[in-house]
Enzyme design. Structure first.
Site, PDB file in Angstrom:
ATOM      1  CD  GLU A 275      -3.209  -1.434   2.205  1.00  0.00           C
ATOM      2  OE1 GLU A 275      -2.852  -0.327   3.139  1.00  0.00           O
ATOM      3  OE2 GLU A 275      -3.808  -0.981   2.070  1.00  0.00           O
TER       4      GLU A 275
ATOM      5  CD  GLU B 141      -3.265  -5.782   3.890  1.00  0.00           C
ATOM      6  OE1 GLU B 141      -4.650  -4.513   4.100  1.00  0.00           O
ATOM      7  OE2 GLU B 141      -2.306  -5.484   4.084  1.00  0.00           O
TER       8      GLU B 141
END
Length: 444
Positions: free
Chosen positions: A163, A356
């Site tokens: 991320e 995720e």
């Protein structure tokens, strides 16, 4: 207010393709503890500042996974997953003893029949480094080569970064995560240097013989607040910042229009490195975002204060239940995102892995989490039916953990952790996910 969702209990989760990767994810800083057995990270410095973490806590102990990893590997084996996504702590590796720990962890995972899938950077940058400094990308590649040399005989699937969008936005633009800078658009060099670090890491991994490399980028569809031109324009800009800025360079070898000239250095040369071919593309998905024109005032959204000077405003998504983090539950957004990526990137999009997907809810009888995961697995299967090449799915997270600026107030785990005693208790969602995997058939 938490709204309950219903699962489609009478209809099993559809079967996914043979060889599908089923796993759970964690990150080093959030679970390992043993802070005195590694170097300091930017998060240690950040959490030492009063008021930075809502409950005043730190990750000095967290889940103490560093000392209790065998207990956690047993939980993985009992769950029946065939893969475990964890992260390697760069500060721990630099301490001189860290690779011994990851050696043991990888050995124990392999012995349990669980494939190790390490992420090489999950936000815990060594405290003396800075993503605004181009040299950090080169230092990252050196560290990656060291880890690959030690673990590459057993690890075959690698993730470079986790991320970079959130690390840039929350850590460098808005200052609510480490390193706590409030630079707004002057944070863009941190994004560029992370992407450059990714490309250099891919080259280092290839040089070590790795053939299965991806990244874990966070993405979600952006929904315009209305059909009004100002709202549509604001939503398009937000989509560029949070989605395309981090996908286009990797998959197309270029920045979205107007972004490249804002980046430092020889951008064209750097893009050749950034666009090193990937074997798969990781997507972290939680929710869509509803965006409209700026409203001239600060807006509190999902625990983050969005400054008034931003050229957009984030709005609530009505008509959807929410998690206890206030995030909307919209499984259809996952289908929309993946089919949209297929349409935008075509054959430049490699196979996709959901690296995720999860939610924060309290309690051990966590029926809301079961409903959330049930809905998202069905939405993922609809993307597969629509022709998206999806190869795996990882739940966030195995354990309740240190949830960054939220401290220990948010619980994302399939396993409850008592942060006083460190006792682990599998939740209802753990048992549900185990049954889903059993119904899918052999996962080896």
């Amino acid at each position: 207010m938490i709204q309950r969702m219903a699962t489609d209990a009478d209809h099993p989760i559809p079967r996914f393709p043979a060889g599908f990767l089923w796993g759970v994810s964690t990150s080093a800083h959030q679970i390992e503890g043993a802070a005195d057995e590694r170097e300091l990270s930017v998060w240690d410095a950040f959490t030492a500042e009063p008021g930075r973490v809502k409950d005043g806590s730190t990750a000095a102990v967290a889940c103490d996974h560093y000392h209790r990893h065998r207990e956690d590997v047993a939980l993985l084996a009992g769950l029946g997953v065939n893969a475990y996504r964890f992260s390697v702590s760069w500060p721990r590796v630099r301490s001189g003893k860290g690779l011994d720990f990851y050696d043991r962890l990888v050995d124990d995972l392999c012995a349990a029949g669980v494939r190790p899938v390490p992420t090489l950077f999950h936000w815990d940058l060594p405290a003396d480094l800075d993503w605004l400094d181009r040299d950090t990308a080169a230092r990252f590649a050196e560290y990656v080569a060291l880890v690959a040399d030690r673990l590459g005989d057993r690890v075959t699937k690698w993730i470079t970064l986790n991320e970079p969008a959130e690390h840039t936005l929350l850590g460098h633009a808005l200052g609510v995560h480490a390193p706590g800078r409030h630079l707004l658009f002057d944070a863009l060099p941190a994004a560029h240097h992370q992407l450059l670090a990714h490309g250099l890491a891919v080259r280092a991994l290839r040089a070590s013989g790795a053939t299965d490399i991806g990244i874990a980028n966070s993405h979600g569809p952006t929904w315009a607040a209305s059909a009004e031109a100002a709202d549509v324009e604001a939503a398009d800009f937000y989509d560029v910042l949070l989605n395309r800025l981090f996908a286009d360079p990797l998959l197309l070898g270029r920045y979205p229009e107007g972004i490249g000239e804002l980046m430092p250095g020889d951008v064209e040369a750097d893009l050749e490195v950034i666009a090193e071919p990937l074997d798969w593309y990781g997507v972290n998905y939680y929710a869509p975002t509803r965006v409209g024109a700026p409203q001239g005032a600060e807006i509190e959204f999902g625990g983050v204060t969005m400054p008034a000077e931003l050229p957009f405003s984030v709005r609530e998504i009505e008509g959807h239940p929410v998690t206890d983090f206030g995030w909307p539950v919209a499984p259809e957004g996952l289908t929309e995102l993946l089919t949209g990526f297929r349409d935008r990137y075509g054959d430049r999009l490699p196979p996709v892995v959901i690296t995720e997907n999860g939610c924060s809810y309290p309690g051990v009888d966590d029926q809301e989490r079961i409903a959330y995961l049930d809905g998202h697995l069905r939405a993922l299967h609809r993307a597969v039916e629509a022709g998206v090449d999806v190869r795996g799915y990882f739940v966030w997270s195995l354990l309740d953990n240190f949830e960054w600026a939220e401290g220990y107030a948010r619980r994302f785990g399939l396993v409850h952790v008592d942060f006083d005693t460190l006792e682990r208790t599998p939740k209802a969602s753990y048992r549900w996910y185990r049954e889903v995997l059993r119904a899918q058939g052999p996962t080896a």
